[in-house]
Design an enzyme around this catalytic site. Structure first.
Site, PDB file in Angstrom:
ATOM      1  N   ARG A   1       0.841  -1.211   0.000  1.00 35.29           N
ATOM      2  CA  ARG A   1       0.000   0.000   0.000  1.00 35.29           C
ATOM      3  C   ARG A   1       0.869   1.251   0.000  1.00 35.29           C
ATOM      4  NH1 ARG A   1      -4.837  -1.770  -0.383  1.00 35.29           N
ATOM      5  NH2 ARG A   1      -5.286  -3.798   0.549  1.00 35.29           N
ATOM      6  N   ASP A   2       0.425   2.246  -0.786  1.00 37.63           N
ATOM      7  CA  ASP A   2       1.135   3.520  -0.835  1.00 37.63           C
ATOM      8  C   ASP A   2       1.034   4.200   0.528  1.00 37.63           C
ATOM      9  OD1 ASP A   2       1.990   5.596  -3.393  1.00 37.63           O
ATOM     10  OD2 ASP A   2       1.586   6.498  -1.437  1.00 37.63           O
TER      11      ASP A   2
ATOM     12  N   ASN B   1       4.916   6.801 -13.254  1.00 38.82           N
ATOM     13  CA  ASN B   1       5.643   8.045 -13.483  1.00 38.82           C
ATOM     14  C   ASN B   1       7.096   7.725 -13.814  1.00 38.82           C
ATOM     15  OD1 ASN B   1       3.377   9.676 -12.738  1.00 38.82           O
ATOM     16  ND2 ASN B   1       3.803   9.185 -10.590  1.00 38.82           N
TER      17      ASN B   1
ATOM     18  N   HIS C   1       7.799   1.411 -10.714  1.00 38.99           N
ATOM     19  CA  HIS C   1       6.589   0.983 -10.010  1.00 38.99           C
ATOM     20  C   HIS C   1       5.355   1.421 -10.780  1.00 38.99           C
ATOM     21  CE1 HIS C   1       7.830   4.933  -8.464  1.00 38.99           C
ATOM     22  NE2 HIS C   1       6.550   5.219  -8.316  1.00 38.99           N
TER      23      HIS C   1
ATOM     24  N   HIS D   1       1.367   2.432  -9.979  1.00 37.76           N
ATOM     25  CA  HIS D   1       0.316   2.745  -9.005  1.00 37.76           C
ATOM     26  C   HIS D   1      -0.988   2.121  -9.509  1.00 37.76           C
ATOM     27  CE1 HIS D   1       2.451   6.339  -7.105  1.00 37.76           C
ATOM     28  NE2 HIS D   1       3.126   6.228  -8.239  1.00 37.76           N
TER      29      HIS D   1
HETATM   30  P1  DGP Z   1       6.210   8.378  -7.777  1.00 36.47           P
HETATM   31  O1  DGP Z   1       7.677   7.967  -7.725  1.00 36.47           O
HETATM   32  O2  DGP Z   1       6.038   9.855  -7.968  1.00 36.47           O
HETATM   33  O3  DGP Z   1       5.423   7.611  -8.795  1.00 36.47           O
HETATM   34  O4  DGP Z   1       5.539   8.056  -6.369  1.00 36.47           O
HETATM   35  C1  DGP Z   1       6.167   7.358  -5.334  1.00 36.47           C
HETATM   36  C2  DGP Z   1       5.100   6.906  -4.355  1.00 36.47           C
HETATM   37  O5  DGP Z   1       5.751   6.153  -3.335  1.00 36.47           O
HETATM   38  C3  DGP Z   1       4.331   8.009  -3.649  1.00 36.47           C
HETATM   39  O6  DGP Z   1       2.939   7.865  -3.965  1.00 36.47           O
HETATM   40  C4  DGP Z   1       4.536   7.771  -2.165  1.00 36.47           C
HETATM   41  C5  DGP Z   1       5.093   6.373  -2.101  1.00 36.47           C
HETATM   42  N1  DGP Z   1       6.086   6.159  -1.059  1.00 36.47           N
HETATM   43  C6  DGP Z   1       7.203   6.899  -0.838  1.00 36.47           C
HETATM   44  N2  DGP Z   1       7.877   6.408   0.208  1.00 36.47           N
HETATM   45  C7  DGP Z   1       7.184   5.316   0.651  1.00 36.47           C
HETATM   46  C8  DGP Z   1       7.404   4.368   1.692  1.00 36.47           C
HETATM   47  O7  DGP Z   1       8.376   4.426   2.449  1.00 36.47           O
HETATM   48  N3  DGP Z   1       6.459   3.402   1.829  1.00 36.47           N
HETATM   49  C9  DGP Z   1       5.367   3.312   1.012  1.00 36.47           C
HETATM   50  N4  DGP Z   1       4.516   2.320   1.249  1.00 36.47           N
HETATM   51  N5  DGP Z   1       5.152   4.177   0.000  1.00 36.47           N
HETATM   52  C10 DGP Z   1       6.043   5.164  -0.165  1.00 36.47           C
END
Ligand code: DGP
Length: 127
Positions: A32-33, A95, A108, A110
């Protein structure tokens, strides 16, 4: 772009940072995000060291690619979002780089759902 072993998802894969795992396979991890943008917001990452979608598409083994895609589909089902199960749908986002506003440089996807998600893209403020 070289892969940075210090990125947060590499730390999650090494077990150095906790995560709320939704699914794990031979080649992928889904969790989960930390900052959910919708009622369902799951991230799927390959276990291999790939920076972005283009890196993964060009360099991953077929087995890794099949496993990854199947995992994304399985999560859409498990979260109750998949159309084939009568769900109301979802959105996939990946992204990449500066213009894609990628924060974590480990490839990754989403998976977002659980509410109406609105238009696909909005112009940034001031544009
Ligand atoms: P992006 O690289 O912009 O596609 O988004 C990265 C996503 O990762 C963002 O929605 C927040 C998530 N995220 C960042 N750090 C952590 C973490 O430590 N744990 C989790 N579960 N999600 C994270």
């Amino acid at each position: 772009m070289n892969y940075d072993d210090a990125n947060i998802f590499a730390k999650i894969l090494r077990g150095e940072i906790p995560n709320e795992t939704v699914m794990e396979t031979d080649h992928a991890l889904a969790f989960r995000d930390i900052n959910p943008q919708a009622p369902n917001h799951v991230l799927v990452i390959p276990k291999g060291k790939y920076v972005s979608f283009d890196d993964f598409a060009a360099n991953a083994d077929p087995a890794e690619i099949v496993d990854f895609i199947r995992t994304v589909g399985a999560i859409a089902s498990a979260e109750g979002l998949a159309l084939k199960d009568g769900g109301d749908g979802f959105r996939l986002i990946s992204n990449a780089g500066k213009n894609g506003v990628q924060e974590v440089p480990h490839f990754h996807v989403h998976i977002l759902g659980g509410r109406w998600l609105g238009r696909m893209l909005k112009k940034p403020e001031g544009e």
